[in-house]
Write a protein that holds these residues in place. Structure first.
Motif, PDB file in Angstrom:
ATOM      1  N   ASP A 457      13.351   3.767   2.343  1.00 39.70           N
ATOM      2  CA  ASP A 457      11.923   3.146   3.213  1.00 39.70           C
ATOM      3  C   ASP A 457      10.966   4.193   2.864  1.00 39.70           C
ATOM      4  O   ASP A 457      10.874   5.181   1.959  1.00 39.70           O
ATOM      5  N   LEU A 458       9.942   3.970   3.646  1.00 41.94           N
ATOM      6  CA  LEU A 458       8.623   4.556   3.405  1.00 41.94           C
ATOM      7  C   LEU A 458       8.795   6.191   3.637  1.00 41.94           C
ATOM      8  O   LEU A 458       8.314   6.812   3.042  1.00 41.94           O
ATOM      9  N   ARG A 459       9.526   6.599   4.775  1.00 41.19           N
ATOM     10  CA  ARG A 459       9.923   7.960   4.905  1.00 41.19           C
ATOM     11  C   ARG A 459      10.601   8.649   3.692  1.00 41.19           C
ATOM     12  O   ARG A 459      10.155   9.576   3.554  1.00 41.19           O
ATOM     13  N   LEU A 514       2.372   5.165  10.990  1.00 45.55           N
ATOM     14  CA  LEU A 514       1.618   4.185  11.228  1.00 45.55           C
ATOM     15  C   LEU A 514       2.022   2.914  10.602  1.00 45.55           C
ATOM     16  O   LEU A 514       1.734   1.823  10.848  1.00 45.55           O
ATOM     17  N   MET A 515       2.726   3.222   9.504  1.00 40.31           N
ATOM     18  CA  MET A 515       3.065   1.920   8.564  1.00 40.31           C
ATOM     19  C   MET A 515       4.479   1.754   8.245  1.00 40.31           C
ATOM     20  O   MET A 515       4.737   0.953   7.469  1.00 40.31           O
ATOM     21  N   GLY A 516       5.200   1.863   9.356  1.00 39.54           N
ATOM     22  CA  GLY A 516       6.485   1.493   9.493  1.00 39.54           C
ATOM     23  C   GLY A 516       7.511   1.809   8.501  1.00 39.54           C
ATOM     24  O   GLY A 516       7.242   3.021   7.857  1.00 39.54           O
ATOM     25  N   ASP A 517       8.777   1.191   8.162  1.00 38.97           N
ATOM     26  CA  ASP A 517       9.637   1.768   7.524  1.00 38.97           C
ATOM     27  C   ASP A 517       9.780   1.130   6.182  1.00 38.97           C
ATOM     28  O   ASP A 517      10.614   1.640   5.394  1.00 38.97           O
ATOM     29  N   GLU A 518       9.307  -0.059   5.967  1.00 37.85           N
ATOM     30  CA  GLU A 518       9.451  -0.991   4.817  1.00 37.85           C
ATOM     31  C   GLU A 518       8.790  -0.005   3.715  1.00 37.85           C
ATOM     32  O   GLU A 518       7.762   0.569   3.579  1.00 37.85           O
TER      33      GLU A 518
END
Length: 683
Positions: A457-459, A514-518
Motif C-alpha cells: 500500500d502507499l504507507r 491525504l492519498m489513501g491506501d492504494e
C-alpha cells in the motif's frame, strides 16, 4: 468599521497612533492582524513606538492565527488543516480521479509543475466563492478554449472538494468557517482589531474583515490608497480603489457600517524625495529644476561592480552619518540573480546584509537526491539520473569517489540499471578500485527498490522512502552541513538547511494522510512528491538585527529607511504569474461571474508601479538608482523606464560611475583594504 486610507508611508504612523489611543480604552486585547511575513517586524515596531518592553494585551496575529483564535472561542471545524503541499497532492489526486472525463487537461497531472499551477488557479476560484456549478454555467456560455478550460476546472474542483469535505481544511475552507463562526467568538466583542499591511486582498480575507467588523466594536483597516481621486498619479492607485470598493460592498452585506478616515501628510517644506514620491508616474509631472543632492543614478560595468558600489555606499554613509546598517534597504527585481554578487561584495566591504528570498524545497540537494533515487527505481532510468544523484552529495560516496564513478560510467557507457550489479566493463585494476564505490552507492538504491516492490500500500511505499533516507543518513548529513555552514559564518544558509528535513518529512506525512491506501506507480509516487516539494517553500531568516535588508521590488516596503538603493534597473521585463487563464480569459470570466479572480495584465502593471512608488516614498535621506551595462552573462543591458523618468523629473541629475571614470566613485570603491585589493584584481 473604520477604513484608514492614505499613501503607504503614512499608514504605519496612523496605525501606531490608533493603537496608542485605543490602549486608553477598557478592553481585553488590542489585536493587530498583518500578513504572516510581517508579524515579527510589526511586533518590534509597535513595542518600540509605544515604548513597551512587553504587553499581554498587545497581540500581533497573522490572518491564519486570527482564524485559530476564532475556532478556539467558537468551536473548531472538522478536518485536518493542509498547506500548499497537501493542496498540490489533492489536486493531482482529483485530476487522476477525473481521468477520461477531462478534455483539455487529460493526463496533465503528469506534467511537471501543472498540478501546482492548477492548485493556485483553484485557490483563486474558491476565494471568489465560485462553485463547480457556476463554472459549468460559464463554460456553457463560452466557446473554444475558454469553455474547455472552465469545464475541466469545474470537474477538477468538484473532485477536489469531495476529497476535502469533512476530512481536511485548506486555506479557503478555513477562512469560510472562521467567517461563519465569528459571531460566536465572544473575545471579539471585548477587543479592538486592526488589519494592517494588506493591499490587494482576496475576497476571503475581505469577508473575514467584514465578519470581524460586524462583531468587534472597534475594527480598523489600513489601506494604502490615495485620497484625492483627482491626483495626477491616481491611475497607479486604481487597483487599491477597486479593492476598497469591494471591501465596502462586502461590509454592507455583513451589516458592518464603514467610515472612511483619510490620512494626510502634515505640511512640510518640499524636498527632492517628497517631490519624487508625489510626481513619479504622475501625468502631467512637474520638474525639479535644482540639482538634486539626495537622489543619485549610477551606471556600473556589470552586476558585481554594481553590488560593490552599493556596499561601499552603505559603508560610507553609515560611517559619515552614524547610521545603523538596518537604516538601509536594497530593492532589486531579480534578487535571486543578484544573490551571489551581493554576498561577495558586502563581505568584501565588511557590511552585513540580509537577502530576503525563498525557494522550493524541491531544489535542495536532499530533495534532488530522493527524487533521483526514485527515478532510478523506475522501469527506464536515464544516465542523467545517475549523474544528478552523484552530484547531490548525499549518497555514501565522497566527491572524489563520485567523480571517479561518473568518469567510469561515461567512459564505458554503463547503463543505469547495470549499477545495481557488480561492474563488468573496464580493466581489472579499474574494477578493483571502483567496485567498492559502486557497491556503497548502489546498496541503499537496491534496498529502496526492493522495499518498493514489496510494499502493498502507499504507507508501505512511504516507509520505503523513509528507510532510504535513514540508509544514507540524510539527517546526519544535513546536520553536518548545517554545522559547517554555521562555523563558516553562513548562518542564513544554515537556517535554510535546518528547514529542509521538516519540509521533506511533512510532505511524506501529508501523502500518508491525504492519498489513501492504494499503492502508486513509482513514477506517480515521485511526481506527487516532487509537486509537494515544489509547493513547500524554504525561507531564509535574519540572523542580525542590524544588517542591510535586500528584497524584491514586487511587494510593498513596510518600513521607513534612511537610504534606499535600487539595483538592476534595466529594461528587462518581469515575469507574470503563471495561472491557467490568460489576461483576456481572466477578464471574461470575472465579468461573467461578477467576481474578483486575481489581477489581469493592466492591474499587474499598475501594482508594479504602486509597489515601486510606495518603496521610493519610504526613503527619508538618500535614494540611489543603479543599473549594469552588461549582465552576468556579459550580454548588453540598457537602462530601464525608471531612469528615463528620473531624468525627466530631475533634468540636472547626473549619472555617476560606469565608464565615466568618476574619481569620487573610484575612491569610495577602494575604501577598505580588502576592497582596494579586490578592486585592483577586478580591474
Amino acid at each position: 468599521m473604520k477604513i484608514y486610507t492614505g499613501r503607504a508611508h503614512l499608514l504605519e504612523g496612523a496605525m501606531i497612533e490608533a493603537v496608542r489611543a485605543s490602549m486608553q480604552n477598557d478592553v481585553d486585547a488590542h489585536i493587530v492582524v498583518v500578513p504572516k511575513q510581517l508579524t515579527l517586524q510589526t511586533e518590534r515596531v509597535l513595542l518600540t513606538a509605544l515604548r513597551l518592553k512587553g504587553s499581554f494585551q498587545l497581540q500581533v496575529y497573522s490572518p491564519e492565527r486570527l482564524c485559530g483564535r476564532i475556532f478556539e472561542a467558537a468551536g473548531a471545524p472538522d478536518g485536518v488543516r493542509i498547506d500548499e503541499r497537501g493542496r498540490a497532492m489533492l489536486v493531482r489526486s482529483a485530476m487522476r480521479a477525473c481521468g477520461e472525463a477531462l478534455r483539455l487537461y487529460r493526463g496533465a497531472e503528469h506534467r511537471r509543475g501543472f498540478p501546482d499551477r492548477c492548485a493556485r488557479q483553484l485557490e483563486l476560484i474558491r476565494q471568489a466563492g465560485l462553485t463547480p456549478d457556476r463554472l459549468r454555467a460559464c463554460a456553457e456560455a463560452s466557446e473554444g478554449l475558454l469553455a474547455m478550460k472552465l469545464r475541466d476546472l469545474a470537474l477538477i474542483q468538484a473532485e477536489y472538494e469531495a476529497l476535502i469535505e469533512g476530512r481536511f481544511q485548506d486555506g479557503e475552507s478555513e477562512f469560510n468557517h472562521a467567517v461563519a463562526l465569528a459571531g460566536g467568538a465572544d473575545f471579539l466583542r471585548r477587543c479592538d482589531v486592526s488589519f494592517f499591511g494588506f493591499d490587494l486582498t482576496p475576497p476571503t480575507l475581505h469577508r473575514l474583515m467584514a465578519a470581524v467588523g460586524a462583531v468587534c466594536p472597534d475594527t480598523r483597516v489600513f489601506l494604502p490608497l490615495e485620497n484625492d481621486e483627482a491626483a495626477t498619479d491616481f491611475d497607479v492607485f486604481l487597483p487599491l480603489q477597486h479593492s476598497y470598493e469591494r471591501l465596502c460592498h462586502i461590509c454592507a452585506d455583513f451589516g458592518a457600517p464603514v467610515t472612511r478616515v483619510r490620512v494626510e501628510a502634515p505640511a512640510a517644506p518640499p524636498s527632492e524625495l517628497s517631490h519624487l514620491a508625489r510626481e513619479l508616474f504622475a501625468f502631467p509631472a512637474r520638474r525639479w529644476e535644482d540639482e538634486p543632492r539626495s537622489i543619485h543614478m549610477t551606471a556600473a560595468r556589470n552586476p558585481l561592480e554594481e553590488c560593490r558600489f552599493a556596499a561601499a555606499l552603505c559603508r560610507r554613509l553609515a560611517m559619515q552619518n552614524g547610521w545603523r546598517f538596518n537604516d538601509f534597504m536594497i530593492l532589486c527585481r531579480d534578487i535571486e540573480g543578484y544573490h551571489q554578487p551581493l554576498r561577495e561584495a558586502f563581505r568584501v566591504y565588511g557590511v552585513p546584509v540580509f537577502l530576503s528570498s525563498s525557494r522550493p524545497a524541491a531544489r535542495h540537494g536532499l530533495a534532488e537526491c530522493l527524487l533521483s533515487a526514485l527515478r532510478l527505481c523506475e522501469a527506464r532510468p536515464q544516465p542523467e539520473d545517475v549523474s544528478a544523484l552523484l552530484r547531490t552529495g548525499f549518497m555514501p560516496v565522497d566527491s572524489d569517489e563520485a567523480d571517479r564513478l561518473q568518469n567510469h560510467i561515461v567512459k564505458y557507457g554503463v547503463r543505469p540499471y547495470a549499477l545495481f550489479k557488480p561492474l563488468r566493463r573496464g580493466s581489472a585494476a579499474e574494477l578493483e578500485a571502483l567496485e567498492p564505490i559502486r557497491a556503497r552507492f548502489a546498496e541503499p538504491l537496491n534496498a529502496l527498490k526492493g522495499r518498493l516492490k514489496k510494499a502493498k500500500d502507499l504507507r508501505g511505499q512511504l516507509a520505503a522512502v523513509f528507510h532510504f533516507l535513514e540508509d544514507i543518513d540524510a539527517a546526519g548529513r544535513l546536520q553536518a552541513r548545517l554545522d559547517a555552514l554555521a562555523e563558516a559564518g553562513l548562518r542564513e544558509t544554515a537556517g535554510e538547511e535546518a528547514q529542509v528535513w521538516n519540509r521533506l518529512i511533512g510532505a511524506l506525512d501529508q501523502m500518508a494522510s491525504l492519498m489513501g491506501d492504494e499503492p502508486l506507480q513509482v513514477s506517480e509516487l515521485r511526481e506527487t512528491l516532487s509537486e509537494s516539494l515544489e509547493a513547500a517553500i524554504i525561507k531564509n531568516l535574519p540572523q542580525s538585527d542590524d544588517a542591510v535588508f535586500a528584497q524584491t521590488t514586487d511587494r510593498v516596503v513596510a518600513r521607513p529607511v534612511k537610504a534606499l538603493l535600487l539595483l538592476g534597473e534595466t529594461d528587462r521585463s518581469g515575469a507574470d504569474p503563471d495561472g491557467l487563464f490568460n489576461a483576456a480569459q481572466l477578464q471574461t470570466v470575472s465579468r461573467m461571474t461578477r467576481t474578483y479572480l486575481g489581477s489581469d495584465d493592466d492591474e499587474l502593471s499598475r501594482m508594479r508601479r504602486f509597489y515601486l512608488k510606495s518603496a521610493l516614498a519610504m526613503a527619508s535621506d538618500c535614494l540611489c538608482v543603479s543599473w549594469p551595462l552588461s549582465g552576468m552573462d556579459n550580454a548588453a543591458q540598457h537602462p530601464g523606464q525608471l531612469t528615463a523618468m528620473l531624468r525627466e523629473l530631475f533634468p540636472r541629475l547626473a549619472v555617476r560611475g560606469g565608464v565615466t571614470g568618476d574619481d569620487r566613485v573610484e575612491r569610495m570603491l577602494r575604501s577598505s583594504p580588502e576592497a582596494a585589493m579586490a578592486r585592483a584584481d577586478f580591474r
